[in-house]
Design a protein around this motif. Structure first.
Motif, mmCIF file in Angstrom:
data_model
loop_
_atom_site.group_PDB
_atom_site.id
_atom_site.type_symbol
_atom_site.label_atom_id
_atom_site.label_comp_id
_atom_site.label_asym_id
_atom_site.label_seq_id
_atom_site.Cartn_x
_atom_site.Cartn_y
_atom_site.Cartn_z
ATOM 1 N N VAL A 194 0.895 -1.331 -0.030
ATOM 2 C CA VAL A 194 0.033 -0.027 0.058
ATOM 3 C C VAL A 194 0.924 1.269 -0.005
ATOM 4 O O VAL A 194 1.432 1.436 1.031
ATOM 5 C CB VAL A 194 -0.913 0.112 1.233
ATOM 6 C CG1 VAL A 194 -1.790 1.373 1.388
ATOM 7 C CG2 VAL A 194 -1.877 -1.268 1.350
ATOM 8 N N ILE A 196 1.038 4.954 -0.418
ATOM 9 C CA ILE A 196 0.299 6.246 -0.355
ATOM 10 C C ILE A 196 0.960 7.414 -1.218
ATOM 11 O O ILE A 196 0.458 7.924 -1.791
ATOM 12 C CB ILE A 196 0.081 6.897 1.178
ATOM 13 C CG1 ILE A 196 -0.603 5.556 1.941
ATOM 14 C CG2 ILE A 196 -0.580 7.921 1.247
ATOM 15 C CD1 ILE A 196 -0.835 5.747 3.279
ATOM 16 N N THR A 197 2.305 7.256 -1.278
ATOM 17 C CA THR A 197 2.921 8.378 -1.791
ATOM 18 C C THR A 197 2.820 8.090 -3.550
ATOM 19 O O THR A 197 2.403 9.247 -4.115
ATOM 20 C CB THR A 197 4.557 8.116 -1.631
ATOM 21 O OG1 THR A 197 4.511 8.181 -0.406
ATOM 22 C CG2 THR A 197 5.302 9.246 -2.103
ATOM 23 N N ASP A 198 2.989 6.861 -3.935
ATOM 24 C CA ASP A 198 2.686 6.464 -5.276
ATOM 25 C C ASP A 198 1.203 6.927 -5.822
ATOM 26 O O ASP A 198 1.084 7.471 -6.819
ATOM 27 C CB ASP A 198 2.789 4.982 -5.653
ATOM 28 C CG ASP A 198 4.296 4.688 -5.699
ATOM 29 O OD1 ASP A 198 5.165 5.485 -5.278
ATOM 30 O OD2 ASP A 198 4.627 3.428 -5.785
ATOM 31 N N SER A 199 0.289 6.657 -4.794
ATOM 32 C CA SER A 199 -1.098 7.069 -5.270
ATOM 33 C C SER A 199 -1.150 8.676 -5.197
ATOM 34 O O SER A 199 -1.927 9.145 -6.291
ATOM 35 C CB SER A 199 -2.198 6.726 -3.908
ATOM 36 O OG SER A 199 -1.903 5.016 -3.946
ATOM 37 N N LEU A 200 -0.730 9.326 -4.397
ATOM 38 C CA LEU A 200 -0.612 10.618 -4.474
ATOM 39 C C LEU A 200 -0.145 11.410 -5.904
ATOM 40 O O LEU A 200 -0.349 12.104 -6.512
ATOM 41 C CB LEU A 200 -0.003 11.414 -3.481
ATOM 42 C CG LEU A 200 -0.154 12.926 -3.230
ATOM 43 C CD1 LEU A 200 -1.539 13.432 -3.007
ATOM 44 C CD2 LEU A 200 0.893 13.462 -2.112
ATOM 45 N N TYR A 201 1.199 10.721 -6.109
ATOM 46 C CA TYR A 201 1.969 11.116 -7.376
ATOM 47 C C TYR A 201 1.063 10.768 -8.550
ATOM 48 O O TYR A 201 1.043 11.509 -9.560
ATOM 49 C CB TYR A 201 3.178 10.404 -7.506
ATOM 50 C CG TYR A 201 4.331 10.851 -6.643
ATOM 51 C CD1 TYR A 201 3.819 11.857 -5.448
ATOM 52 C CD2 TYR A 201 5.290 10.172 -6.212
ATOM 53 C CE1 TYR A 201 4.876 12.377 -4.582
ATOM 54 C CE2 TYR A 201 6.323 10.475 -5.517
ATOM 55 C CZ TYR A 201 6.249 11.484 -4.727
ATOM 56 O OH TYR A 201 7.007 11.774 -3.771
ATOM 57 N N THR A 202 0.072 9.621 -8.674
ATOM 58 C CA THR A 202 -0.768 9.277 -9.731
ATOM 59 C C THR A 202 -1.819 10.351 -9.793
ATOM 60 O O THR A 202 -2.031 10.841 -11.003
ATOM 61 C CB THR A 202 -1.408 7.960 -9.333
ATOM 62 O OG1 THR A 202 -0.391 6.903 -9.305
ATOM 63 C CG2 THR A 202 -2.413 7.448 -10.791
ATOM 64 N N LEU A 203 -2.113 10.778 -8.667
ATOM 65 C CA LEU A 203 -3.004 11.739 -8.366
ATOM 66 C C LEU A 203 -2.706 13.214 -9.134
ATOM 67 O O LEU A 203 -3.453 13.748 -9.909
ATOM 68 C CB LEU A 203 -3.691 12.052 -7.363
ATOM 69 C CG LEU A 203 -5.010 12.925 -7.001
ATOM 70 C CD1 LEU A 203 -6.362 12.476 -7.551
ATOM 71 C CD2 LEU A 203 -5.263 13.257 -5.591
ATOM 72 N N THR A 204 -1.459 13.712 -8.918
ATOM 73 C CA THR A 204 -0.963 14.810 -9.392
ATOM 74 C C THR A 204 -0.592 14.917 -10.932
ATOM 75 O O THR A 204 -1.036 15.583 -11.714
ATOM 76 C CB THR A 204 0.065 15.253 -8.711
ATOM 77 O OG1 THR A 204 1.285 14.109 -8.854
ATOM 78 C CG2 THR A 204 0.175 15.766 -7.098
ATOM 79 N N PHE A 205 -0.349 13.452 -11.282
ATOM 80 C CA PHE A 205 -0.134 13.417 -12.763
ATOM 81 C C PHE A 205 -1.560 13.534 -13.433
ATOM 82 O O PHE A 205 -1.813 14.210 -14.199
ATOM 83 C CB PHE A 205 0.334 12.059 -13.090
ATOM 84 C CG PHE A 205 0.195 11.864 -14.644
ATOM 85 C CD1 PHE A 205 1.269 11.863 -15.461
ATOM 86 C CD2 PHE A 205 -1.019 10.951 -15.162
ATOM 87 C CE1 PHE A 205 1.308 11.832 -16.865
ATOM 88 C CE2 PHE A 205 -0.853 10.790 -16.431
ATOM 89 C CZ PHE A 205 0.087 11.202 -17.190
ATOM 90 N N LEU A 206 -2.736 12.945 -12.961
ATOM 91 C CA LEU A 206 -3.984 13.091 -13.465
ATOM 92 C C LEU A 206 -4.447 14.500 -13.375
ATOM 93 O O LEU A 206 -5.354 14.945 -14.168
ATOM 94 C CB LEU A 206 -4.968 11.894 -12.921
ATOM 95 C CG LEU A 206 -4.541 10.594 -12.927
ATOM 96 C CD1 LEU A 206 -5.506 9.604 -11.974
ATOM 97 C CD2 LEU A 206 -4.847 10.216 -14.353
ATOM 98 N N LEU A 207 -4.230 15.485 -12.351
ATOM 99 C CA LEU A 207 -4.606 16.492 -12.277
ATOM 100 C C LEU A 207 -4.052 17.280 -13.348
ATOM 101 O O LEU A 207 -4.881 18.117 -13.849
ATOM 102 C CB LEU A 207 -4.307 17.056 -10.879
ATOM 103 C CG LEU A 207 -4.893 18.289 -10.362
ATOM 104 C CD1 LEU A 207 -6.516 18.346 -10.361
ATOM 105 C CD2 LEU A 207 -4.542 18.538 -8.716
ATOM 106 N N GLY A 208 -2.911 16.913 -13.543
ATOM 107 C CA GLY A 208 -2.195 17.683 -14.909
ATOM 108 C C GLY A 208 -2.712 17.571 -16.290
ATOM 109 O O GLY A 208 -2.702 18.270 -17.225
ATOM 110 N N GLU A 209 -3.201 16.250 -16.427
ATOM 111 C CA GLU A 209 -3.699 15.812 -17.498
ATOM 112 C C GLU A 209 -5.203 16.260 -17.948
ATOM 113 O O GLU A 209 -5.715 16.588 -19.087
ATOM 114 C CB GLU A 209 -3.841 14.340 -17.514
ATOM 115 C CG GLU A 209 -2.686 13.565 -17.623
ATOM 116 C CD GLU A 209 -1.935 13.856 -18.899
ATOM 117 O OE1 GLU A 209 -2.355 13.339 -19.970
ATOM 118 O OE2 GLU A 209 -0.798 14.466 -19.001
#
Lengths: 210, 210
Positions: A194, A196-209
């Motif tokens: 699990v 959490i950091t990776d999940s947050l980074y995925t979120l910032t990526f998606l936010l940029g897209e």
DNA sequence: TAGATTGTTAATCGATTAACAATC
DNA sequence: TAGATTGTTAATCGATTAACAATC
């Protein structure tokens, strides 16, 4: 436990807990049957995919009718291994360890947390609910005296690999790992991360897209 | 931010944070270059896959040489959106919310947690580190007065969907969701789920298989 | 220049979707 | 029996692996 022959892919396995949650909800709401089409709509999948997924384990449905919710729920519960009971320890009694020790959804499914361990002497001797906190020096003794199925790791990154070596040496075969690190373990030990950091980074990526 | 034309699949995106972690580690250890073959061995992937993955964003390598670690690390950091800075709030000041408020790895990458919210009046007015805890009644006012990019949800399941409706109504476009529930959100809101229960169930399944 | 390793195209493999006969 | 919906096979789509020409 249920036996089935076809080899099941990780893709399908990762969907099982989600099926289980939806079926539990339906069962709680006393829904008796559901078709692959209805469930697909609910879960955002296709009916075809659901029928394929479920069929990797056996034929649970009935032509012309659909799937009996309660029966299917119990079948998946069994497939997930949740008809058994498990003894766990949590290593790391920080906020994350504490949070997990309170998870009611774990106890409900036969996951019993027997003890927490920490190397901070200030916490040792305390209880969180009915769960005692011991010093990590006592790990080996405790695991020798109790059958432990699962270790939940919520320690800092720096201590991660060294601790996992100890855990594996004690013969524990399953680790739920919250340490943001790829752990190296023997072949017969299963690890679920699990991160959490990776999940947050995925979120910032998606936010940029978007 | 970097621009690239090819549409990138979710499968690749999910691997990006892991590339980033490995490249950061290599960079910290002053490794200057790495070939796809070496990185593949390190990460348990194939060299081909790594070259394909990286090429969906651009050509970062150099024939006959490999990839410059620091440059590639920074490129991925940029792709992940981590060269920007983000303002966050955490809703739910239980152990899980507290755990995340302490994550140093967040602050290091420009993720700033401005406040926590809870409906438990006992916690309101307290601070965790430098982060104040406010009452959820003050959410709308706070979000109107501050630019909030990301909401981290660590509240009980029962309160999940209602709270996410409020969060979306306030115009927040990204949610890191720890509530064990599939949230319904508008199309322009991105959600990343961290489902601890699902991870544990995957683990019990794998334990039964091995 | 020769050796190494990328970027990229082609081949393979696996997962999803579509279609339909079986059957409740 | 007729209608519905499964189980399952075949078709499609996407992701991974293999191969190799380009080039540093």
């Amino acid at each position: 436990m249920q036996s089935y022959s076809k080899k099941v892919s990780m893709t399908v396995i990762k969907r099982l807990p989600r099926y289980y949650q939806y079926l539990k909800d339906l069962s709680d709401r006393d829904v008796e049957k559901i078709s692959s089409k209805e469930l697909a709509e609910l879960m955002g999948l296709t009916a075809s995919q659901i029928r394929q997924d479920l069929n990797s384990f056996g034929a649970y449905g009935q032509q012309g009718y659909g799937y009996p919710v309660d029966e299917l729920k119990n079948a998946i519960k069994d497939i997930l291994g949740l008809t058994k009971s498990y003894n766990c320890i949590i290593i790391g009694s920080g906020n994350l360890g504490m949070a997990i020790s309170h998870y009611e959804r774990f106890r409900d499914e036969g996951i019993h947390i027997l003890a927490m361990f920490d190397n901070n002497r200030q916490r040792v001797g305390m209880y969180t609910g009915s769960i005692p906190i011991y010093h990590t020096d006592d790990l080996e003794r405790f695991v020798a005296e109790n059958v432990i199925d699962i270790c939940i790791l919520t320690i800092p990154r720096e201590a991660g690999q060294e601790m996992v070596n100890r855990v594996c040496a004690m013969g524990i075969k399953a680790i739920l790992n919250f340490v943001p690190l790829d752990l190296t373990v023997p072949d017969d030990v299963v690890v679920e991360n699990v991160n959490i950091t990776d999940s947050l980074y995925t979120l910032t990526f998606l936010l940029g897209e978007s």
